[in-house]
Write a protein that holds these residues in place. Structure first.
Motif, PDB file in Angstrom:
ATOM      1  N   ALA A 240       4.669  46.538  44.320  1.00  0.00           N
ATOM      2  CA  ALA A 240       4.328  47.260  45.552  1.00  0.00           C
ATOM      3  C   ALA A 240       3.700  48.605  45.176  1.00  0.00           C
ATOM      4  O   ALA A 240       4.353  49.465  44.591  1.00  0.00           O
ATOM      5  N   THR A 241       2.411  48.759  45.490  1.00  0.00           N
ATOM      6  CA  THR A 241       1.747  50.036  45.205  1.00  0.00           C
ATOM      7  C   THR A 241       1.274  50.707  46.495  1.00  0.00           C
ATOM      8  O   THR A 241       0.585  51.723  46.454  1.00  0.00           O
ATOM      9  N   GLY A 242       1.652  50.144  47.645  1.00  0.00           N
ATOM     10  CA  GLY A 242       1.269  50.723  48.934  1.00  0.00           C
ATOM     11  C   GLY A 242       0.019  50.067  49.489  1.00  0.00           C
ATOM     12  O   GLY A 242      -0.846  49.612  48.749  1.00  0.00           O
ATOM     13  N   ASN A 243      -0.086  49.998  50.817  1.00  0.00           N
ATOM     14  CA  ASN A 243      -1.259  49.402  51.454  1.00  0.00           C
ATOM     15  C   ASN A 243      -2.517  50.199  51.129  1.00  0.00           C
ATOM     16  O   ASN A 243      -2.479  51.419  50.985  1.00  0.00           O
ATOM     17  N   ARG A 244      -3.640  49.482  51.053  1.00  0.00           N
ATOM     18  CA  ARG A 244      -4.900  50.120  50.673  1.00  0.00           C
ATOM     19  C   ARG A 244      -5.695  50.612  51.866  1.00  0.00           C
ATOM     20  O   ARG A 244      -6.715  51.287  51.706  1.00  0.00           O
ATOM     21  N   TYR A 245      -5.254  50.262  53.074  1.00  0.00           N
ATOM     22  CA  TYR A 245      -5.833  50.790  54.310  1.00  0.00           C
ATOM     23  C   TYR A 245      -4.685  51.130  55.254  1.00  0.00           C
ATOM     24  O   TYR A 245      -3.549  50.692  55.054  1.00  0.00           O
ATOM     25  N   ASP A 246      -5.005  51.872  56.319  1.00  0.00           N
ATOM     26  CA  ASP A 246      -4.004  52.070  57.366  1.00  0.00           C
ATOM     27  C   ASP A 246      -3.808  50.736  58.098  1.00  0.00           C
ATOM     28  O   ASP A 246      -4.480  49.743  57.803  1.00  0.00           O
ATOM     29  N   ASP A 247      -2.886  50.719  59.062  1.00  0.00           N
ATOM     30  CA  ASP A 247      -2.536  49.454  59.725  1.00  0.00           C
ATOM     31  C   ASP A 247      -3.736  48.783  60.360  1.00  0.00           C
ATOM     32  O   ASP A 247      -3.916  47.569  60.294  1.00  0.00           O
ATOM     33  N   TRP A 248      -4.626  49.580  60.983  1.00  0.00           N
ATOM     34  CA  TRP A 248      -5.810  49.039  61.652  1.00  0.00           C
ATOM     35  C   TRP A 248      -6.740  48.417  60.607  1.00  0.00           C
ATOM     36  O   TRP A 248      -7.220  47.293  60.760  1.00  0.00           O
ATOM     37  N   GLY A 249      -6.974  49.121  59.513  1.00  0.00           N
ATOM     38  CA  GLY A 249      -7.856  48.608  58.462  1.00  0.00           C
ATOM     39  C   GLY A 249      -7.346  47.335  57.846  1.00  0.00           C
ATOM     40  O   GLY A 249      -8.127  46.428  57.493  1.00  0.00           O
ATOM     41  N   MET A 250      -6.020  47.202  57.736  1.00  0.00           N
ATOM     42  CA  MET A 250      -5.430  46.012  57.122  1.00  0.00           C
ATOM     43  C   MET A 250      -5.615  44.766  57.993  1.00  0.00           C
ATOM     44  O   MET A 250      -5.550  43.648  57.493  1.00  0.00           O
ATOM     45  N   THR A 251      -5.876  44.959  59.287  1.00  0.00           N
ATOM     46  CA  THR A 251      -6.087  43.796  60.169  1.00  0.00           C
ATOM     47  C   THR A 251      -7.446  43.141  59.919  1.00  0.00           C
ATOM     48  O   THR A 251      -7.720  42.061  60.437  1.00  0.00           O
TER      49      THR A 251
ATOM     50  N   ARG B  27      -9.140  59.344  52.035  1.00  0.00           N
ATOM     51  CA  ARG B  27      -8.006  58.819  51.273  1.00  0.00           C
ATOM     52  C   ARG B  27      -6.670  59.410  51.721  1.00  0.00           C
ATOM     53  O   ARG B  27      -5.617  58.829  51.460  1.00  0.00           O
ATOM     54  N   ARG B  28      -6.713  60.537  52.411  1.00  0.00           N
ATOM     55  CA  ARG B  28      -5.469  61.132  52.917  1.00  0.00           C
ATOM     56  C   ARG B  28      -4.751  60.196  53.891  1.00  0.00           C
ATOM     57  O   ARG B  28      -3.539  60.304  54.078  1.00  0.00           O
ATOM     58  N   GLY B  29      -5.514  59.282  54.518  1.00  0.00           N
ATOM     59  CA  GLY B  29      -4.912  58.378  55.508  1.00  0.00           C
ATOM     60  C   GLY B  29      -4.467  57.043  54.941  1.00  0.00           C
ATOM     61  O   GLY B  29      -4.055  56.165  55.688  1.00  0.00           O
ATOM     62  N   ILE B  30      -4.554  56.873  53.619  1.00  0.00           N
ATOM     63  CA  ILE B  30      -4.220  55.590  53.007  1.00  0.00           C
ATOM     64  C   ILE B  30      -2.773  55.609  52.485  1.00  0.00           C
ATOM     65  O   ILE B  30      -2.407  56.500  51.711  1.00  0.00           O
TER      66      ILE B  30
ATOM     67  N   GLY C 218      -9.371  52.272  41.746  1.00  0.00           N
ATOM     68  CA  GLY C 218      -8.333  52.584  42.729  1.00  0.00           C
ATOM     69  C   GLY C 218      -8.715  53.755  43.615  1.00  0.00           C
ATOM     70  O   GLY C 218      -7.927  54.648  43.863  1.00  0.00           O
ATOM     71  N   ARG C 219      -9.972  53.749  44.089  1.00  0.00           N
ATOM     72  CA  ARG C 219     -10.531  54.833  44.912  1.00  0.00           C
ATOM     73  C   ARG C 219     -10.443  56.175  44.188  1.00  0.00           C
ATOM     74  O   ARG C 219     -10.108  57.199  44.784  1.00  0.00           O
ATOM     75  N   GLY C 220     -10.712  56.150  42.891  1.00  0.00           N
ATOM     76  CA  GLY C 220     -10.737  57.377  42.095  1.00  0.00           C
ATOM     77  C   GLY C 220      -9.397  57.776  41.523  1.00  0.00           C
ATOM     78  O   GLY C 220      -9.311  58.676  40.689  1.00  0.00           O
ATOM     79  N   PHE C 221      -8.337  57.094  41.947  1.00  0.00           N
ATOM     80  CA  PHE C 221      -6.980  57.467  41.517  1.00  0.00           C
ATOM     81  C   PHE C 221      -6.821  57.326  40.003  1.00  0.00           C
ATOM     82  O   PHE C 221      -6.178  58.159  39.348  1.00  0.00           O
ATOM     83  N   ILE C 222      -7.419  56.284  39.418  1.00  0.00           N
ATOM     84  CA  ILE C 222      -7.235  56.016  37.992  1.00  0.00           C
ATOM     85  C   ILE C 222      -7.922  57.082  37.131  1.00  0.00           C
ATOM     86  O   ILE C 222      -7.576  57.265  35.968  1.00  0.00           O
ATOM     87  N   SER C 223      -8.865  57.818  37.714  1.00  0.00           N
ATOM     88  CA  SER C 223      -9.532  58.889  36.943  1.00  0.00           C
ATOM     89  C   SER C 223      -8.545  59.974  36.521  1.00  0.00           C
ATOM     90  O   SER C 223      -8.792  60.719  35.577  1.00  0.00           O
TER      91      SER C 223
END
Length: 335
Positions: free
Chosen positions: A320-331, A235-238, A215-220
């Motif tokens: 629902a755990t939140g999008n994994r990218y910002d709106d642009w990345g999700m496209t 990751r601040r922008g996710i 989870g991008r290091g979150f699970i650590s």
């Protein structure tokens, strides 16, 4: 401790059960990925991973751009034959080595990108070559046709795709056998399961390579609040790591931690073992020897059916755990 070997897909590629994600070993366009990187420690990490049987390195021309491939070239000098190297193309990089932030899957660009990667990696072949993202303006058949040519020319061993839909996978595979799909997948991100993409891979005999299995290091568990991310950390922008959603995810992580404690393993090892036990080949990223050792040890952790069910019941599909990218990345995913 030596890591078991597995078939990645059914085209003949054999890899260790866990790969080494190298993205965090360099910046991307000046931004730190998971904090500051240290080249000497990164190279030591690659070498230690090899000693333990972890010789499957994952990079991309995007990382740097190009700096990551060059770092790997330094690490494998004189020892190329003992490594399995995967790299990626499609994020367009211009002749000044700058990202244009466009996706380019055109035939001439594929040929240009592979020659640049071969040069940067200091090798004459790439074991596994991925299309990093789908170019919506170029038919997948054109891109994969160019990749198939590279296989015929001996510059590429096997081809892969990343972050694409079942429909795209089927069209690509009909043209040339696809060995692997790489997409984000973790206890906190299971959209490839929800969208039926894993079923498509199984039907076609294509291997699955989950990136960010932690989870991008979150699970650590090292990040306790959104303010714990370094200032320049992407990751601040996710959305997954912002505001109220962050703290909801922390509550879910606390439940995962309980099971890890019972099994006397770290939460990260539990999360990796969960993906390995599913028959996938995760590529947890690290730039430190200590974590490479811990990650490789996770391949040997046996989970019972009950363990897996309990883990998945903490974060059931559809949570629902939140999008994994910002709106642009999700496209750019699931195209």
């Amino acid at each position: 401790m030596s890591i078991k070997k597995v078939n990645l897909g059914n085209q003949g590629l054999v890899v260790p059960a866990i790969g080494l994600g190298c993205m965090g070993m360099t910046t991307i366009a000046g931004a730190d990925i998971y904090g500051k990187a240290d080249e000497a420690e990164a190279i030591k990490t690659i070498h230690r991973s090899l000693e333990l049987g972890g010789n499957f390195l994952d990079t991309a021309d995007l990382y740097g751009p190009l700096l990551n491939e060059r770092l790997i070239a330094k690490a494998i000098t004189g020892n190329r034959g003992n490594y399995i190297i995967a790299t990626k193309f499609a994020w367009e990089i211009d002749d000044n080595e700058q990202l244009t932030w466009k996706i380019n899957g055109k035939k001439d660009y594929v040929k240009k990108a592979v020659e640049r990667s071969l040069k940067n990696l200091g090798t004459d072949y790439i074991d596994l070559y991925y299309m990093h993202r789908l170019d919506p303006e170029t038919p997948i058949e054109e891109t994969v046709g160019a990749m198939a040519d590279l296989v015929k020319e001996g510059k590429v061993g096997y081809i892969g795709l990343s972050e694409v839909s079942s429909e795209t996978i089927k069209r690509a595979h009909a043209l040339h056998p696809v060995t692997a799909l790489q997409s984000e997948y973790s206890l906190f991100e299971r959209s490839v399961e929800e969208e039926g993409i894993l079923d498509t891979l199984k039907d076609l005999g294509i291997g699955f390579v989950p990136y960010s299995p932690l989870g991008r290091g979150f699970i650590s568990g090292e990040i306790k609040s959104p303010d714990d991310f370094p200032e320049n950390d992407f990751r601040r922008g996710i959305p997954k790591f912002q505001g109220e959603q962050f703290y909801k995810n922390i509550e879910l992580l606390n439940e995962i931690n309980k099971l890890a404690a019972e099994k006397n393993v770290t939460p990260s090892q539990l999360a990796i073992a969960w993906t390995v036990n599913k028959g996938f080949v995760p590529i947890p990223g690290t730039k430190r020897v200590k974590y490479a050792e811990q990650n490789i040890a996770a391949a040997a952790i046996a989970l019972t059916t009950q363990d897996a069910q309990r883990l998945e019941s903490i974060i059931p599909l559809g949570t629902a755990t939140g999008n994994r990218y910002d709106d642009w990345g999700m496209t750019m995913v699931s195209l």
